[in-house]
Write an enzyme that holds these catalytic residues in place. Structure first.
Site, PDB file in Angstrom:
ATOM      1  N   HIS A  44     -20.115  35.778 -28.937  1.00  0.00           N
ATOM      2  CA  HIS A  44     -20.468  37.041 -29.307  1.00  0.00           C
ATOM      3  C   HIS A  44     -20.738  37.914 -28.094  1.00  0.00           C
ATOM      4  O   HIS A  44     -20.670  39.132 -27.703  1.00  0.00           O
ATOM      5  CB  HIS A  44     -21.627  37.287 -30.059  1.00  0.00           C
ATOM      6  N   MET A 155     -10.604  36.560 -30.072  1.00  0.00           N
ATOM      7  CA  MET A 155      -9.470  35.919 -30.330  1.00  0.00           C
ATOM      8  C   MET A 155      -9.495  34.678 -30.932  1.00  0.00           C
ATOM      9  O   MET A 155      -8.553  34.096 -31.726  1.00  0.00           O
ATOM     10  CB  MET A 155      -8.596  35.847 -29.247  1.00  0.00           C
ATOM     11  N   LYS A 156     -10.723  34.095 -31.289  1.00  0.00           N
ATOM     12  CA  LYS A 156     -10.881  33.013 -32.566  1.00  0.00           C
ATOM     13  C   LYS A 156     -10.531  33.268 -33.754  1.00  0.00           C
ATOM     14  O   LYS A 156      -9.851  32.654 -34.332  1.00  0.00           O
ATOM     15  CB  LYS A 156     -12.155  32.508 -32.068  1.00  0.00           C
ATOM     16  N   VAL A 183     -14.508  31.949 -26.365  1.00  0.00           N
ATOM     17  CA  VAL A 183     -15.381  31.046 -25.418  1.00  0.00           C
ATOM     18  C   VAL A 183     -15.517  29.732 -25.897  1.00  0.00           C
ATOM     19  O   VAL A 183     -15.548  29.554 -27.187  1.00  0.00           O
ATOM     20  CB  VAL A 183     -16.746  31.967 -25.198  1.00  0.00           C
TER      21      VAL A 183
END
Lengths: 299, 299
Positions: A44, A155-156, A183
């Site tokens: 985040h 993009m996860k 990340v």
């Protein structure tokens, strides 16, 4: 609420939020929006960091959206820590934190639904019927409320990103969607609010997901078929491990249709259960100038 | 494009339209929006007239929206007269006329649908499945494209108005919906683009629709039940006439649920076929300070 402010304002009502934002927009400031369900992690914060670079004002929402949880899903158990979240958001550079109640967001129920197309049948959609209806509902509401120049998505959650990009394109929403790379932990596990639920043993094994996807990309580059790649990835994750495959799929992106060799982007995505915890991860490859991975983390 | 301009600009692309509107909004002008399917009549022009009073800039769209016509409906036969429309729009005070092609409006098809709730099962929705999906689709697109302060809708299309009001409320659309009373011919027939299809005999009889609705309101005020009122209206229209009833309904408005005596507004609505031409009309009553009719025309 000036540029480079170090004070963060927290608001709980739509009216208060819109008042603040409208004033800033009238003064010519651009607005970047980071919608979240809270329990913030570095993923985040990287959205905030990108929004901070691109805009004068950064707005974050924290709202565990009931509409996107199905019956029997983990709405009640979804981790929450409002105080810690506010601290992290402020430190990361959020100017306005919007934390509405479900009653503030859904005071009426007129029954109108936004229903995604075939994109929602692939990947996570297959096991989460109605999930993306709820995502599109809250996204349309939040975009209308916040009126952001740019909106930031990780993009996860690649399927969510694909459906939202399609929604913005097909319905002329007045915001630009910015993709932000996943990340990861040092060992490659994608950061997720749900990682806290893993046992020590499960946590130790979970990095196999990203290793398997990288193996999949390698064999893709060697010319393997979709079916071969999906099998190699699934075997890599399950053999000698606790992981149980929900799906492994190689698809055209963002259409999420079968990859036929023509699409400009491809996704290799999977969902894996470790015990009761369901983890997702993916690699998105662009075919421009030969295939290359878009969502490399910065390790 | 200043206030009180007498020049109307016609644009065919979203990009050109947004460029014009954004410039005007940046200069502080308010925008009123009148979405239409063209073949303009006094009903449309009264929307423009109201928008003209309320806003600095008036934008009209003319787009026969394929998404709201079902198979076998009159998409191809829907009357069109672009040249006459442009003349009427300009004379009525429209500043910007937006006339996109279907390809401009729908260049992609990602399959995302906006599906109304129970409101769409009542009245016209019952015989036009999918119609209001198409209406909500084009309304969301147009509102996002035009970004209007106020949007003007006629009360003749009362179900459309009810569903759009609910959509704007539940999804926080940034436009105010303004209800504009139905405009009628001298003899009480509601103005409609479809009236041109009536034969001389049908045209002569069609005013019976509004007379019947007024009769219905009278017996409602005398304490008749919904069922009694609906029967009285239907009989009034059909006995000794060519009209064939599609529906006559007394409902709570804008919820379009069964009237239980508690709602603040009520609608008495009907759809009637004269030959091949299907006409709709309604009376909306407010219960505030006793019942009174909202959409009286100015005869």
């Amino acid at each position: 609420m000036a540029i480079n402010t170090i004070e963060m304002t927290t608001v709980h009502t739509i009216e208060a939020l819109q008042g603040l934002i409208d004033r800033n927009k009238q003064e010519g400031r651009t607005v970047g929006f980071v919608p979240t369900m809270g329990f913030l992690h570095e993923g985040h914060l990287s959205l905030v960091s990108q929004a901070r670079k691109d805009n004068d004002l950064v707005v974050m929402s924290i709202f565990v959206n009931p509409a996107q949880f199905g019956p029997g899903e983990d709405l009640e158990a979804y981790p929450r820590d409002a105080q810690r979240d506010a601290q992290l958001a402020g430190s990361a550079g959020v100017d306005i934190l919007f934390m509405p109640t479900p009653e503030e967001m859904y005071p009426h129920e007129g029954g109108i639904k936004i229903v995604p197309g075939p994109q929602a049948s692939a990947l996570c959609g297959a096991s989460r019927p109605g999930h993306f209806d709820g995502v599109l509902k809250v996204v349309l509401k939040l975009v209308n409320i916040v009126n952001p120049d740019c909106s930031y998505f990780g993009m996860k959650d690649a399927q969510q990103l694909a459906i939202i990009e399609t929604f913005v394109r097909d319905f002329n929403l007045r915001t630009s969607i910015v993709r932000v790379p996943t990340v990861r932990e040092q060992d490659g596990l994608a950061k997720s609010s749900r990682n806290v639920f893993l046992t020590a043993k499960e946590r130790e094994e979970a990095p196999v997901i990203q290793q398997a996807l990288q193996k999949g990309v390698a064999v893709f580059n060697d010319g393997a078929s979709s079916e071969q790649i999906e099998k190699i990835v699934a075997d890599f994750i399950t053999i000698n491990n606790l992981g149980v495959i929900d799906y492994v799929s190689l698809l055209a992106y963002p259409a999420l249709t079968k990859y036929d060799g023509t699409s400009k982007e491809i996704i290799l995505a999977c969902a894996v259960k470790f015990g009761k915890t369901r983890l997702i991860d993916n690699i998105i490859m662009s075919t421009k100038d030969g295939f290359h991975v878009q969502n490399d983390d910065e390790q």
